[in-house]
Write a protein that holds these residues in place. Structure first.
Motif, mmCIF file in Angstrom:
data_model
loop_
_atom_site.group_PDB
_atom_site.id
_atom_site.type_symbol
_atom_site.label_atom_id
_atom_site.label_comp_id
_atom_site.label_asym_id
_atom_site.label_seq_id
_atom_site.Cartn_x
_atom_site.Cartn_y
_atom_site.Cartn_z
ATOM 1 N N GLU A 106 0.705 -1.217 -0.114
ATOM 2 C CA GLU A 106 0.021 0.002 -0.133
ATOM 3 C C GLU A 106 0.923 1.194 -0.021
ATOM 4 N N VAL A 107 2.022 1.093 0.391
ATOM 5 C CA VAL A 107 2.892 2.251 0.632
ATOM 6 C C VAL A 107 3.584 2.727 -0.879
ATOM 7 N N TYR A 108 3.815 1.301 -1.461
ATOM 8 C CA TYR A 108 4.650 1.174 -2.509
ATOM 9 C C TYR A 108 3.751 1.906 -3.756
ATOM 10 N N TYR A 109 2.385 1.421 -3.630
ATOM 11 C CA TYR A 109 1.393 2.164 -4.729
ATOM 12 C C TYR A 109 1.112 3.442 -4.508
ATOM 13 N N SER A 110 1.406 4.005 -3.364
ATOM 14 C CA SER A 110 1.074 5.478 -3.082
ATOM 15 C C SER A 110 2.051 6.437 -3.117
ATOM 16 N N LEU A 111 3.406 5.995 -3.520
ATOM 17 C CA LEU A 111 4.475 6.706 -3.676
ATOM 18 C C LEU A 111 4.147 7.601 -4.804
ATOM 19 N N PRO A 112 4.671 8.943 -4.751
ATOM 20 C CA PRO A 112 4.248 9.971 -5.823
ATOM 21 C C PRO A 112 4.852 9.602 -7.142
ATOM 22 N N THR A 113 6.074 8.844 -7.215
ATOM 23 C CA THR A 113 6.695 8.405 -8.862
ATOM 24 C C THR A 113 5.785 7.399 -9.192
ATOM 25 N N ARG A 114 5.062 6.293 -8.289
ATOM 26 C CA ARG A 114 4.438 5.310 -8.961
ATOM 27 C C ARG A 114 2.815 6.005 -9.249
ATOM 28 N N LEU A 115 2.452 6.710 -8.791
ATOM 29 C CA LEU A 115 1.106 7.416 -8.881
ATOM 30 C C LEU A 115 1.397 8.039 -10.473
ATOM 31 N N ARG A 116 2.556 8.914 -10.664
ATOM 32 C CA ARG A 116 2.734 9.424 -11.669
ATOM 33 C C ARG A 116 3.034 8.529 -12.953
ATOM 34 N N LEU A 117 3.828 7.289 -12.898
ATOM 35 C CA LEU A 117 4.037 6.453 -13.905
ATOM 36 C C LEU A 117 2.736 5.524 -14.287
ATOM 37 N N ARG A 118 1.797 5.438 -13.117
ATOM 38 C CA ARG A 118 0.699 4.606 -13.532
ATOM 39 C C ARG A 118 -0.415 5.458 -14.084
ATOM 40 N N ASP A 119 -0.298 6.838 -14.009
ATOM 41 C CA ASP A 119 -1.312 7.826 -14.780
ATOM 42 C C ASP A 119 -0.734 7.818 -16.260
ATOM 43 N N SER A 120 0.738 7.988 -16.332
ATOM 44 C CA SER A 120 0.976 8.449 -17.492
ATOM 45 C C SER A 120 1.273 7.083 -18.532
ATOM 46 N N LEU A 121 1.143 5.819 -17.969
ATOM 47 C CA LEU A 121 1.591 4.446 -18.897
ATOM 48 C C LEU A 121 0.184 4.131 -19.243
ATOM 49 N N ASP A 122 -0.839 4.166 -18.340
ATOM 50 C CA ASP A 122 -1.983 3.524 -18.776
ATOM 51 C C ASP A 122 -3.197 4.530 -18.674
ATOM 52 N N PRO A 123 -3.432 5.252 -19.792
ATOM 53 C CA PRO A 123 -4.672 6.196 -19.752
ATOM 54 C C PRO A 123 -5.790 5.480 -19.869
ATOM 55 N N LEU A 124 -5.919 4.474 -20.455
ATOM 56 C CA LEU A 124 -7.126 3.889 -20.389
ATOM 57 C C LEU A 124 -7.935 3.526 -19.138
ATOM 58 N N ALA A 125 -6.697 2.577 -18.373
ATOM 59 C CA ALA A 125 -7.272 2.237 -17.119
ATOM 60 C C ALA A 125 -7.294 3.649 -16.047
ATOM 61 N N TYR A 126 -6.752 4.354 -16.392
ATOM 62 C CA TYR A 126 -6.983 5.713 -15.406
ATOM 63 C C TYR A 126 -6.831 6.728 -16.131
ATOM 64 N N PRO A 127 -7.909 6.976 -16.486
ATOM 65 C CA PRO A 127 -7.973 8.157 -17.359
ATOM 66 C C PRO A 127 -7.867 9.602 -16.557
ATOM 67 N N ARG A 128 -7.265 10.205 -17.117
ATOM 68 C CA ARG A 128 -6.976 11.742 -16.855
ATOM 69 C C ARG A 128 -8.187 12.500 -16.385
ATOM 70 N N VAL A 129 -8.392 13.034 -15.257
ATOM 71 C CA VAL A 129 -9.683 13.577 -15.172
ATOM 72 C C VAL A 129 -9.449 15.208 -15.627
#
Length: 186
Positions: free
Chosen positions: A95-118
């Motif tokens: 849970e800490v790993y997935y809440s890291l600032p770099t992980r959040l940005r990577l997740r948002d930038s790599l998978d735009p369909l799963a996590y669409p930008r609001v």
């Protein structure tokens, strides 16, 4: 200044950026920090030797200080050590790993369909606010009431309607004045 993280950034850069978050996160208690240290020591003794692991597991030192020293030590060891720290963090404190600032940005930038930008767009007709809208609405309702009740009194209502045209744009002003002149001639 925080840089935008891309998938090409090194683990060392990511750890440099995530260090402040990791030090401030209260979810990393003594037990979890010890698990990460033991993971690094047992699986990768070239990254964290027994002597270093003992130093970082010293319970006389507060956990926040030990974690800060561990992060600085791993950054000094290079890219491989930083990558293995992230792997250990992922294994033991997901849970800490997935809440890291770099992980959040990577997740948002790599998978735009799963996590669409609001994209919060604000549709603004004007920037004057609700009081201005209520004022304009009140003037419009007042003009409509004046027009409606002036049907019986053609002369008085038409003059008021002509006076209301003073603050309007040129086309609207011409129409209202023309209407006033027509009703006065009748």
């Amino acid at each position: 200044m925080v840089s935008l993280l891309t998938w090409t950034d090194s683990f060392h850069d990511q750890l440099t950026e995530d260090s402040a978050f990791l030090r401030a996160d209260l979810r990393l208690d003594t037990e979890l920090v010890d698990k990460v240290i033991l993971q690094l020591n047992r699986i990768y003794p070239q990254i964290l030797s027994d002597k270093e692991a003992t130093k970082f597991r010293n319970l006389d030192v507060p956990t926040s200080v030990r974690l800060s020293e561990l992060l600085a030590h791993l950054q000094g060891r290079g890219e491989e050590a930083c990558r293995e720290f992230y792997r250990a963090l992922h294994l033991h404190v997901e849970e800490v790993y997935y809440s890291l600032p770099t992980r959040l940005r990577l997740r948002d930038s790599l998978d735009p369909l799963a996590y669409p930008r609001v994209c919060k767009q604000r549709y603004v007709l004007n920037d004057r606010g609700p009081v201005f809208f209520l004022g304009c609405f009140s003037v419009t309702v007042g003009m409509a009431l004046l027009y409606y009740y002036s049907e019986a009194k053609v002369a008085g209502g038409s003059r008021a309607l002509g006076m209301a045209a003073l603050g309007l744009k040129k086309k609207a002003q011409e129409v209202l004045i023309w209407y006033t002149e027509e009703t006065l001639m009748k």
